[in-house]
Design a protein around this motif. Structure first.
Motif, PDB file in Angstrom:
ATOM      1  N   PHE A   1       9.811  27.322  18.010  1.00  0.00           N
ATOM      2  CA  PHE A   1      10.159  26.377  16.961  1.00  0.00           C
ATOM      3  C   PHE A   1       9.783  24.936  17.281  1.00  0.00           C
ATOM      4  CE2 PHE A   1      13.007  29.919  16.029  1.00  0.00           C
ATOM      5  CZ  PHE A   1      12.713  30.088  14.697  1.00  0.00           C
ATOM      6  N   PHE A   2       9.705  24.587  18.576  1.00  0.00           N
ATOM      7  CA  PHE A   2       9.499  23.174  18.906  1.00  0.00           C
ATOM      8  C   PHE A   2       8.160  22.921  19.575  1.00  0.00           C
ATOM      9  CE2 PHE A   2      14.066  23.750  18.761  1.00  0.00           C
ATOM     10  CZ  PHE A   2      14.449  22.707  17.951  1.00  0.00           C
ATOM     11  N   GLY A   3       7.834  23.779  20.527  1.00  0.00           N
ATOM     12  CA  GLY A   3       6.778  23.464  21.474  1.00  0.00           C
ATOM     13  C   GLY A   3       5.427  23.197  20.832  1.00  0.00           C
ATOM     14  N   PRO A   4       4.535  22.651  21.628  1.00  0.00           N
ATOM     15  CA  PRO A   4       3.162  22.441  21.159  1.00  0.00           C
ATOM     16  C   PRO A   4       2.506  23.781  20.880  1.00  0.00           C
ATOM     17  CG  PRO A   4       3.307  22.113  23.518  1.00  0.00           C
ATOM     18  CD  PRO A   4       4.709  22.318  23.045  1.00  0.00           C
ATOM     19  N   THR A   5       1.548  23.795  20.010  1.00  0.00           N
ATOM     20  CA  THR A   5       0.940  25.062  19.630  1.00  0.00           C
ATOM     21  C   THR A   5      -0.558  25.026  19.834  1.00  0.00           C
ATOM     22  OG1 THR A   5       0.581  26.585  17.826  1.00  0.00           O
ATOM     23  CG2 THR A   5       0.822  24.270  17.243  1.00  0.00           C
ATOM     24  N   VAL A   6      -1.123  26.147  20.111  1.00  0.00           N
ATOM     25  CA  VAL A   6      -2.582  26.236  20.256  1.00  0.00           C
ATOM     26  C   VAL A   6      -3.222  26.677  18.949  1.00  0.00           C
ATOM     27  CG1 VAL A   6      -2.550  26.689  22.708  1.00  0.00           C
ATOM     28  CG2 VAL A   6      -2.383  28.584  21.098  1.00  0.00           C
ATOM     29  N   THR A   7      -2.386  27.087  17.977  1.00  0.00           N
ATOM     30  CA  THR A   7      -2.928  27.556  16.717  1.00  0.00           C
ATOM     31  C   THR A   7      -3.149  26.344  15.815  1.00  0.00           C
ATOM     32  OG1 THR A   7      -1.562  29.484  17.055  1.00  0.00           O
ATOM     33  CG2 THR A   7      -2.573  29.236  14.890  1.00  0.00           C
TER      34      THR A   7
ATOM     35  N   LYS B   1       8.696  19.490  26.183  1.00  0.00           N
ATOM     36  CA  LYS B   1       8.046  18.318  26.767  1.00  0.00           C
ATOM     37  C   LYS B   1       6.793  18.711  27.549  1.00  0.00           C
ATOM     38  CE  LYS B   1      11.019  15.374  25.296  1.00  0.00           C
ATOM     39  NZ  LYS B   1      10.585  14.615  24.102  1.00  0.00           N
ATOM     40  N   GLY B   2       6.661  20.019  27.811  1.00  0.00           N
ATOM     41  CA  GLY B   2       5.446  20.472  28.489  1.00  0.00           C
ATOM     42  C   GLY B   2       5.440  20.176  29.967  1.00  0.00           C
TER      43      GLY B   2
ATOM     44  N   ALA C   1      12.472  27.378  22.132  1.00  0.00           N
ATOM     45  CA  ALA C   1      11.677  26.181  22.374  1.00  0.00           C
ATOM     46  C   ALA C   1      10.212  26.437  22.062  1.00  0.00           C
ATOM     47  CB  ALA C   1      11.850  25.741  23.831  1.00  0.00           C
ATOM     48  N   LYS C   2       9.701  27.548  22.549  1.00  0.00           N
ATOM     49  CA  LYS C   2       8.272  27.819  22.372  1.00  0.00           C
ATOM     50  C   LYS C   2       7.954  28.088  20.908  1.00  0.00           C
ATOM     51  CE  LYS C   2       5.603  29.440  25.729  1.00  0.00           C
ATOM     52  NZ  LYS C   2       5.056  29.275  26.974  1.00  0.00           N
TER      53      LYS C   2
ATOM     54  N   LEU D   1      17.069  22.200  30.257  1.00  0.00           N
ATOM     55  CA  LEU D   1      15.931  22.524  31.117  1.00  0.00           C
ATOM     56  C   LEU D   1      14.800  23.116  30.300  1.00  0.00           C
ATOM     57  CD1 LEU D   1      14.954  22.812  34.129  1.00  0.00           C
ATOM     58  CD2 LEU D   1      15.780  25.174  33.973  1.00  0.00           C
ATOM     59  N   ALA D   2      15.148  24.042  29.402  1.00  0.00           N
ATOM     60  CA  ALA D   2      14.123  24.689  28.578  1.00  0.00           C
ATOM     61  C   ALA D   2      13.420  23.655  27.705  1.00  0.00           C
ATOM     62  CB  ALA D   2      14.772  25.778  27.706  1.00  0.00           C
ATOM     63  N   TRP D   3      14.205  22.736  27.139  1.00  0.00           N
ATOM     64  CA  TRP D   3      13.619  21.665  26.321  1.00  0.00           C
ATOM     65  C   TRP D   3      12.620  20.880  27.151  1.00  0.00           C
ATOM     66  CZ3 TRP D   3      13.930  20.221  21.289  1.00  0.00           C
ATOM     67  CH2 TRP D   3      13.465  18.955  20.958  1.00  0.00           C
TER      68      TRP D   3
END
Lengths: 101, 534, 682
Positions: free
Chosen positions: C467-473, C559-560, C464-465, C552-554
């Motif tokens: 491939f999907f999640g929001p990124t700070v980069t 979704k943050g 999730a982190k 849950l991970a999603w």
């Protein structure tokens, strides 16, 4: 009368004077004189005792012998003193001490 | 084949020394070439002897099983009521001495190679080196105790001067310490030798003899004599034979060295010039181990069995103690010196097990340690030659500056810590196996000693890897800054030519240990039979 | 049993080891010229062919054994030999087939590294030793390969030796492995002293000295051997210690996460698929040795390892560390399977795990590779392994995402994957074993089930982190990153391994492991009755749990809506890996160094002090003797001399050289004589 004792006293006096000269004088010639006095004291004794040897006169013979020897030794001694004087410019026996080690 | 090969091997260096004495002192380089030629000739000669050596030649207590024997009456002095003094020039080799002779010749060549830059009175240096060479060869082949003692003491003298004159800052301290330590042992040895002389007779002539082989046979002891097994003589309420064994053991154990008689070693190593360190570690320590097997165990087998437990304990303590102390050293040479204490502990442990595996492992460990420690000291010498510093904390990231040197160091370190494929592994593993076996074979050593000994293998990995990581890995950072990084050039062709054969030998023996075991086996079997069999 | 004469399978197996070894020798000799890796790839490819041939010839057939005399010590001969049974040829094939894709992958991955010639040399050495390890016919040879494998691993972990962390990590890895090696050494030395042989077949074969115990708590044929039963247990524990270090079991697992300092391709081959599994392989090899006590310890250790490692994996941010802990956790599963007596299932899991874990690392390598490019191109200076810097990579690297997803599903044991088969088998047997063992043994299967749920969590968190999640980069977020799937040289191996992570490789029945050829080949016999209910319940529960956790991970990471505090004790404990590293550094290393320092002090002050003290006593005695010599003995001699001298100097004063003085003395003397004369006369 003049006995043997008188001769011996004179001899002893002579010897003592001679001894004193030998030991105390500061002049080699006076020392020599002292020696002569001592020899003569001995000669006087020889002659005085020679009276008891009327057969061979040994005393007189030795006295003569001693006088001759004394004369010879005085000649040698005077020659030495002369040389000493030439060398050291003095004949005071005190100053000539090169015999020590 | 020439029956006098061994004598030639022993006295060749003496000839070389004589030749050197005739060469005028201004021709400096002549000496090292004479020495090198002698060393190489000895190497070829001993290699040839090794090849010719028949593996069935067990030796030990039977003269006919020795090879290359020279046995000539030497001193025959009629001593009236005490009988005739019988001292022979008696030399020969068996499986215990043959590998060590070859090793000595090899280490000598390496030491000569390492002495290439000796400038300070080269004449004296090389003459002493040749004398030492002769003494060492003599010690390993003498079979007459008197002759042995002569060579044994003769070794000391050149070493004293070689350390005391050509050594480092505290060389005099180290030389005297070394000299006194060794002398302390050998003086008492002399007493035992005399005691043995008066206890043993030659069965053929009936005269008292110094012949070691006669001393190994209980039948040759005069009944009621001091060292006779049957007489049970006692001194200070210790059985005489045990006392004799202990005295001889201490004399040799100082050479090995064992804890706590080891403190001469680090000092001698640190102060000695590189070639002498190489000889000390490569040959001199082996004299101790060899002496224990050849003399202590063979002449006093009963006492050896009695004291096996203590010997094993000494071995274990040396292994662990040496390794732990090595772990805290800041001087590279001192660290390696303590690692020698640890590795020689395996030799003692293996011997104490009195099993064939343990004893053969101990022999193998001696051979392997011979050239591995020589290689290690040579490597330290290379660093010291360049910057005159050996502090482990003074270097960092050497791998970037000296890649080839780093490869050598890494290989030598891994070989020493017992990586399979290198010779030390075989030695250590069989010592451990032999020690485990001891409980079921002869019940002399408990199994925990083997387990404790193997902890030493772990610790050796710790200090070698720590040094490797600290000095060679990471970014280059040197105490001496730019001057040092200029001075630290990679291994020169001469140095490479010396290092490569040693590492190759370690590898070859590790991959094909039969090269050594085939020659050792018969003697080890005979020795174990002699000691445990009766 | 007399060894057979060499046959084609033996020669093929020998060639399998020989090829990489030749590759190693040639590239070592070539030095810096061997940059391309061509040699290494060719040799390992040849190995795959010969390994395949060996496998085809031996699998399901009677074991083949061949040996050659190596050396004799005393009267005992030692041999070099090859022993090919089902386990050996299986491992041979798996190692070779995993090694080949990794080699190909490395061509692109390691391109341009200045030390690449060393890389290929070390890798070939590793392959040769690892392949040798699995076909060795005696424990000494196994041990030799075992250590060389560790040595190659040391070299590869420290491949970038100028990095301090790498230099520290390889030292730590080697030393911890050394602890295990000591165990192994003690184990086989004990066996040798008890039975006089190290031959695996003679000891553990079908007619070996140790027969497979019918029931796991039966003591392993202690009566036959020359070793007391207690020492058999010690030997078993010693071997297990070896396996614990090599297979990174708690508490000796710390070297494996640290080993991630090596190149990722190395991590995938050595520290995920092959070398770390060697411990499990060894346990399976010598399985008949273990008695009930040892097996129970093994099972407990495996379970604890699985749990602890999964727990540590939950909070890590370094992508390789997560995978490393996942490896440790899965190795725990395998060891637990050994502990419950089901070594075929351990091997089954080993094989499936080798493929999918290798794939996971290769995917991670591809991601790290691209992140590094991204960081370099935009001068971001980010840690390319930190998953907090990643996100939305699915858009840039879809193929990588797909393969990683497959591998992750295999890891959590999702139906249709190979991991499902092996994990299912493992859990079901664990439950059956617990039912048979009764009592506290029930903890083990429940914990293992719980761990498999944790596994789902950490791997879905990772996916999730990354491939999907929001990124700070920033470049990733705004679609300007310019990164993409790796080149074919890297993708090809990944796709191949992804294919190997599906069920058909092992059985044609996607949902049931019972007919997997691997298990049929090695042969599972259970002393307990199967419980049919478990075969439905276990997969159903784990699959449902996996889906729930994925959701849950999603919810949390994509979704943050992250719901947990990050400063709790449990969280910090997991993040710092249980503070084990600092514990070891302070307590274990500290204790050893402390002891060493004490000994050094003793050495310097006590031992050397005694020596110096003796020397001082000697010097003291000598100076006394010297004083006596000077003052007393010499004094007497000097006294005589002085007396004579004093007398002389006293008398010399009489020699004043004065004539008159002499004369006076002469006179005095004469006078005295005369006086004396007179007195006597009188």
């Amino acid at each position: 009368m003049i006995t043997l004792t008188h001769f011996l006293i004179v001899g002893a006096c002579l010897f003592s004077i001679g001894l004193y000269a030998v030991m105390a004088r500061r002049n080699a010639i006076m020392v020599l004189v002292g020696i002569e006095l001592m020899i003569n004291a001995a000669v006087l004794n020889l002659v005085a005792f020679g009276r008891y040897d009327s057969e061979h006169y040994g005393g007189q013979a030795f006295a003569l012998f001693a006088i001759v020897l004394a004369a010879a030794s005085v000649a040698v001694a005077l020659a030495i003193i002369l040389n000493v004087y030439r060398h050291y410019k003095t004949i005071n026996p005190e100053d000539i001490n090169h015999l020590k080690d | 084949m020439n029956p006098h090969l061994l004598t030639i091997l022993i006295f060749l260096p003496l000839l070389a020394a004589a030749v050197m004495l005739t060469v005028p002192a201004r021709r400096q380089s002549a000496y090292r070439y004479i020495a090198l030629v002698t060393g190489l000739f000895q190497l070829v000669l001993s290699g040839g002897m090794y090849y010719l050596f028949h593996p069935k030649g067990a030796g030990i207590s039977q003269e006919r099983l020795y090879q290359f024997v020279d046995h000539i009456p030497w001193i025959r002095l009629d001593m009236g009521g005490l009988g005739r003094l019988e001292i022979d020039y008696f030399v020969g080799v068996d499986g215990l001495s043959m590998p060590l002779l070859f090793l000595s010749a090899l280490v000598m060549v390496i030491a000569i190679g390492a002495s290439w830059n000796v400038q300070k009175s080269a004449k004296g240096y090389f003459v002493l080196l040749m004398t030492l060479d002769m003494a060492v060869m003599g010690v390993f082949s003498a079979l007459d105790f008197f002759l042995f003692y002569v060579f044994y003491e003769l070794m000391l003298l050149p070493l004293y001067f070689l350390i005391g004159i050509w050594g480092g800052v505290r060389r005099e301290y180290a030389a005297i310490k070394f000299f006194l330590y060794t002398l302390f042992g050998s003086v008492f040895m002399l007493l035992v030798i005399v005691g043995l002389y008066f206890s043993v007779t030659n069965p053929d002539t009936g005269a008292h003899t110094f012949n070691m082989l006669y001393m190994m046979d209980p039948a040759n002891y005069v009944s009621g004599s001091f060292f006779s097994a049957l007489a049970n003589q006692e001194l200070f309420s210790i059985p005489a034979r045990l006392l004799g064994f202990i005295v001889l053991f201490i004399a040799f154990a100082i050479k090995v060295p064992i804890v706590p008689l080891h403190t001469w070693l680090p000092d001698a190593h640190v102060e000695a010039p590189t070639p002498i360190s190489i000889i000390l570690a490569g040959i001199l320590l082996k004299v101790g181990g060899y002496g224990i097997l050849r003399i202590c165990f063979s002449i006093f087998p009963d006492a050896a069995v009695q004291s096996a437990w203590w010997l094993g304990l000494i071995g274990v303590v040396s292994i662990i103690y040496g390794a732990l102390v090595a772990l805290t050293q800041h001087d590279l040479k001192r660290m390696i010196a303590y690692s020698s204490v640890s590795h020689m502990g395996f030799v003692i442990l293996g011997m104490a097990s009195l099993t064939t595996e343990g004893t053969a492992g101990a022999m193998f460990q001696m051979i392997s340690h011979g050239f591995l420690s020589a290689a290690l000291f040579f490597l330290v010498g290379m660093l010291y030659d360049r910057v005159h510093d050996r502090g482990i904390y003074h270097f960092r990231g050497l791998a970037t500056l000296m890649p080839r040197y780093t490869v050598f160091v890494a290989l030598a370190f891994f070989a020493s810590l017992g990586l399979p494929g290198f010779s030390a592994f075989i030695g250590e593993v069989f010592v451990i196996i032999g020690t485990f076996n001891a409980e079921s074979v002869n019940g002399l050593l408990p199994r925990w000693m083997a387990i404790a000994g193997s902890v030493g293998i772990l610790l050796s990995a710790a200090y070698f890897l720590w040094t490797l990581q600290r000095m060679f890995f990471g970014q280059p950072y040197l105490k001496g800054g730019g001057a040092w990084s200029k001075a630290l050039t990679d291994a020169s062709p001469r140095e490479t030519a010396i290092m490569v054969p040693m590492l190759v030998l370690a590898l070859v023996l590790g991959v094909y240990p039969a090269l050594a075991f085939d020659k050792i086996n018969a003697s080890v079997l005979a020795l174990v039979e002699l000691v445990v069999g009766n | 049993m007399t060894p057979d004469t060499p046959t084609y399978p033996i020669l093929a197996a020998f060639a399998t080891v020989l090829f990489p070894f030749i590759g190693f020798l040639l590239s070592a000799l070539a030095g810096k010229k061997a940059k391309s890796g061509f040699l290494a790839i060719i040799t390992i490819a040849l190995s795959v062919i010969t390994a395949g041939y060996t496998f085809a010839m031996v699998w399901g057939e009677a074991p083949i054994h061949a040996q050659w005399h190596w050396f004799t010590i005393g009267n005992e001969a030692f041999h070099l030999g090859i022993f090919l049974d089902n386990i050996a040829v299986l491992m041979l094939l798996v190692v070779a087939t995993v090694a080949l894709p990794v080699h190909i992958y490395s061509v692109a991955y390691m391109k341009g590294d200045p030390g690449i010639h060393r890389y290929w040399t070390y890798l070939s050495l590793f392959c040769a030793a690892m392949l040798g390890l699995v076909i060795a016919d005696n424990l000494l040879l196994t041990y030799i390969c075992w250590e060389i494998v560790g040595f190659a691993s040391y070299l590869l972990i420290g491949f970038w030796f100028t990095k301090d962390a790498a230099a520290q990590a390889n030292k730590r890895a080697f030393i911890i492995n050394r602890i295990g090696d000591i165990g192994f050494l003690i184990g086989f030395a004990l066996l040798y002293s008890g039975f006089g042989t190290l031959d695996i077949n003679a000891l553990f074969g079908m007619e070996g000295l140790f027969v497979v115990p019918a029931a796991t708590d039966a003591p392993a044929s202690a009566a036959q051997g020359g070793l007391p039963a207690g020492w058999i247990t010690v030997a078993g524990l010693a071997f297990f210690l070896g396996a614990m270090a090599k297979s990174a079991q708690f508490p000796l697992h710390v070297w494996l996460p640290a080993a991630m300092e090596g190149p990722t391709s190395v991590s995938s081959l050595i520290h995920a698929a092959t070398m770390v599994a060697a411990g499990v392989f060894l346990l399976a090899r010598i399985f008949p040795l273990f008695d009930g006590t040892v097996l129970l310890i093994i099972a407990a250790t495996g379970t604890i390892t699985a749990l602890v490692a999964a727990y540590f994996a939950l909070t890590q941010f370094d992508i390789k560390k997560i995978l490393a802990f996942s490896t440790v956790s899965q190795l725990g599963f395998m060891v637990a399977a050994i502990g419950i007596g089901m070594y075929p299932i351990a091997l089954f899991h080993l094989v499936t795990h080798a493929f999918f874990k290798c794939l996971l690392f290769l995917c991670a390598g591809a991601i790290i590779h691209e992140m590094q490019h991204l960081s370099d191109r935009h001068q971001l200076g980010i840690d390319p392994q930190d998953i907090r810097q990643m996100g939305r990579l699915r858009r840039y690297m879809p193929v990588t995402f797909a393969t990683m997803l497959i591998a992750s599903l295999a890891l959590v044991g999702f139906p249709l994957t190979s991991g499902y088969l092996s994990k299912d088998a493992l859990l079901i047997h664990a439950f059956e074993w617990a039912a048979w063992q009764q009592g506290v043994a029930h903890i083990i299967p429940y914990v293992l089930t719980f761990v498999s749920i944790l596994t789902s969590f950490y791997i879905f968190r990772l996916l999730a982190k990354v491939f999907f999640g929001p990124t700070v980069t920033a470049p990733l977020a705004n679609g300007q990153a310019g990164i993409h799937d790796p080149s074919f040289w890297m993708l090809g191996p990944m796709l191949f391994l992804a294919a190997c992570s599906f069920f058909p490789l092992f059985t044609l029945q996607p949902l049931h492991y019972a007919h997997a050829w691997l298990l049929e080949g090695i042969g599972v016999s259970t002393p307990w009755a199967p419980i049919p209910l478990l075969h439905v319940a276990v997969p159903a529960v784990t699959t449902a749990a996996t889906l729930a956790i994925a959701a849950l991970a999603w919810h949390w990471y994509v979704k943050g809506k992250y719901a947990l505090k990050t400063d709790g004790l449990l969280y910090r404990f997991s993040l710092h890996q249980g503070y084990l590293d600092s514990f070891y550094d302070r307590v274990v290393v500290g204790a050893v160094l402390g002891l060493a320092n004490i000994l050094r002090w003793l050495d310097k002050h006590l031992v050397d002090g005694i020596v110096h003290g003796l020397a001082a006593i000697g010097r003291g005695l000598a100076s006394i003797a010297g004083w006596i010599d000077r003052q007393v003995v010499d004094g007497l001699v000097r006294l005589v001399g002085k007396l004579a001298w004093g007398l002389g100097s006293m008398l010399r004063h009489t020699q004043a050289g004065r004539l008159q003085g002499y004369l006076s003395s002469l006179f005095l003397i004469i006078l005295v004589i005369l006086l004396y004369h007179f007195i006597v006369q009188a």
